[in-house]
Design an enzyme around this catalytic site. Structure first.
Site, PDB file in Angstrom:
ATOM      1  CG  HIS A 172      -1.963  -1.067   1.215  1.00  0.00           C
ATOM      2  ND1 HIS A 172      -3.229  -0.856   0.709  1.00  0.00           N
ATOM      3  CD2 HIS A 172      -1.921  -2.355   1.637  1.00  0.00           C
ATOM      4  CE1 HIS A 172      -3.928  -1.984   0.822  1.00  0.00           C
ATOM      5  NE2 HIS A 172      -3.155  -2.908   1.376  1.00  0.00           N
ATOM      6  CE  LYS A 225      -5.027   2.044   3.369  1.00  0.00           C
ATOM      7  NZ  LYS A 225      -5.295   1.580   1.994  1.00  0.00           N
ATOM      8  CG  HIS A 261      -7.445  -5.980   0.703  1.00  0.00           C
ATOM      9  ND1 HIS A 261      -6.915  -5.621  -0.505  1.00  0.00           N
ATOM     10  CD2 HIS A 261      -6.618  -5.457   1.655  1.00  0.00           C
ATOM     11  CE1 HIS A 261      -5.821  -4.901  -0.303  1.00  0.00           C
ATOM     12  NE2 HIS A 261      -5.618  -4.790   0.996  1.00  0.00           N
ATOM     13  CD  GLU A 268      -6.692  -7.028   6.807  1.00  0.00           C
ATOM     14  OE1 GLU A 268      -5.669  -6.631   7.386  1.00  0.00           O
ATOM     15  OE2 GLU A 268      -7.174  -6.452   5.813  1.00  0.00           O
ATOM     16  CG  ASP A 313      -0.749  -5.596   4.129  1.00  0.00           C
ATOM     17  OD1 ASP A 313      -1.263  -4.951   3.199  1.00  0.00           O
ATOM     18  OD2 ASP A 313      -1.420  -6.020   5.082  1.00  0.00           O
ATOM     19  CG  ASN A 314      -1.030  -1.616   5.267  1.00  0.00           C
ATOM     20  OD1 ASN A 314      -1.500  -2.727   5.055  1.00  0.00           O
ATOM     21  ND2 ASN A 314      -1.681  -0.508   4.954  1.00  0.00           N
TER      22      ASN A 314
END
Length: 441
Positions: A81, A84, A231, A234, A331-332
């Site tokens: 991401h 973000k 996604h 989750e 991921d993040n």
């Protein structure tokens, strides 16, 4: 930063006495499982020209003795991401929860995500990934109006700027519950994704009329010849079964593109009979799964004052036993969904090995950050291919145990046969974007 080579590689030379995973070599020396080969690698004009048994290539005076150090191809990050990333100093997660992350990111996006802001943070993250040895990244882009009018054009520009260093793909990201009240949203965003050569995606929940809305997303992708990346589930709520619905929708519609599903946490909470049913459907529909173990362990099963008891990662061993393609990704990074991380896939692979027990044997799990995500993205990275670009990670570690014990150990990155500057960007570069007084530990 500690290095492996005593002098830079400048386009041609022999990397002698190297250790390479046989499963990542294409051609006559290719192998499987966790076999490690002792080889010499010859690089000519930026290409990998020869792979031969160690000690057999002289190098004509331009030989580098790696003393058994491992050589990997540059790595492929299937789920990130970038839009973000790096917002933690100005907008941390207030309690470490999933809902806390959703709310914090939503607030920050509305207040701060201008083109200049997103560009600077994406650039910072790409510099980090490049220095660590990543050569291809798929990023999800928040595509809730009006953000899609900012982030998608910006992504296309930054993709062009980074061409030749990191191959970039983008996936649109919106909650499928949006279609409950705004079905007109889908066609314009799908057009934008198609125009950018992107991937269609959504966050799936157990919403009313789930199958109908999933079918709408599938048909939008099919109409434009797009792959899909969701996604999925989750959560540790065992009633979440959208993964199964995605596979069923694909089979019902005869979808022919690639499907990747990320997270799939709730599957770990299902009864064995339900797990078997879902995995059979995934295998039949050829759905691939990417797990994000660092982020999921950060968010899942978090309760104040209570030690977490469930890992929140999906069933990779069972999936791979069914022939389902599986990958691991970052991921993040430094945002409310995951407070840490640096887009370093060596770290991600190491943590995945420990969290998911990808050992005893090590086998060929290194494919989860190399050949498997490369195939799912459709990019030529992640393998040692004769005639291909000499895009390599050189390690001082001589075997899997040394690498997994000291993932931050000496490392060089070679791109097109040339050693790169591995200096990481300083966090101070982003200080002008962060609100004063908001920096958190």
């Amino acid at each position: 930063m500690t290095q492996v080579l005593t002098r830079p590689l400048t386009g041609s030379g022999v990397l002698g006495n190297a250790t390479v995973p046989a499963c990542l070599i294409t051609g006559s020396l290719a192998g499987t499982s966790d076999e490690l080969l002792s080889v010499d690698l010859e690089i000519e004009a930026g290409k990998l020209a020869r792979i031969a048994p160690a000690g057999t290539l002289a190098g004509a005076g331009n030989r580098f003795d790696l003393d058994g150090g491992m050589v990997l191809p540059t790595l492929v990050d299937l789920h990130t991401h970038l839009d973000k990333g790096q917002i933690w100093p100005r907008k941390p997660n207030p309690d470490g929860s999933f809902m806390g992350a959703l709310e914090a990111v939503g607030d920050d996006r509305e207040a701060n995500w201008s083109a200049d802001d997103v560009w600077a943070r994406m650039e910072f993250s790409l510099k980090s990934a490049f220095a660590h040895g990543t050569s291809a990244i798929r990023t999800h882009l928040d595509s809730v109006p009006p953000q899609e009018t900012i982030s998608w054009p910006l992504f296309e520009e930054i993709r062009q700027e980074w061409k030749g260093r990191i191959d970039l793909q983008a996936v649109c990201l919106f909650g499928i519950d949006r279609l409950l009240t705004d079905e007109t949203y889908l066609e314009p965003v799908a057009d934008r994704v198609a125009a950018a050569g992107g991937v269609m995606g959504a966050v799936t929940y157990m919403v009313d009329d789930l199958d109908r809305h999933l079918e709408s997303v599938f048909r939008a992708a099919m109409k434009r010849g797009l792959d899909l990346d969701f996604h999925v589930d989750e959560t540790l709520d065992p009633s979440a079964v959208t993964l199964r619905h995605i596979a069923e929708t694909s089979l019902r519609l005869g979808y022919k593109g690639k499907i990747v599903c990320g997270h799939c946490c709730s599957l770990s909470m299902h009864e064995d009979v339900d797990v078997d049913r879902t995995l059979d459907l995934l295998a039949e529909a050829e759905v691939a799964v990417v797990t994000l173990p660092m982020c999921n362990m950060y968010l899942q099963d978090r309760m104040a004052g209570r030690t977490p008891r469930r890992r929140g990662v999906t069933l990779l061993h069972e999936m791979r036993a069914r022939g389902i393609r599986v990958a691991v990704a970052s991921d993040n990074t430094r945002d409310p969904f995951y407070a840490y991380g640096d887009l370093d896939l060596i770290e991600v692979y190491t943590q995945a090995t420990r969290i998911l027990q990808l050992d005893h044997p090590i086998d060929d799990w290194i494919r989860s950050v190399t050949t498997t995500p490369a195939a799912l993205m459709g990019v030529e990275h992640g393998s040692l291919s004769l005639g291909g670009a000499a895009d390599l990670i050189l390690l001082r570690a001589r075997n899997w145990n040394e690498l997994l014990s000291r993932p931050a150990g000496p490392r060089d990155v070679v791109r097109g046969g040339y050693s790169i500057d591995r200096t990481l960007p300083d966090y101070r570069e982003l200080d002008h974007l962060m609100q004063k007084g908001q920096v958190q530990s």
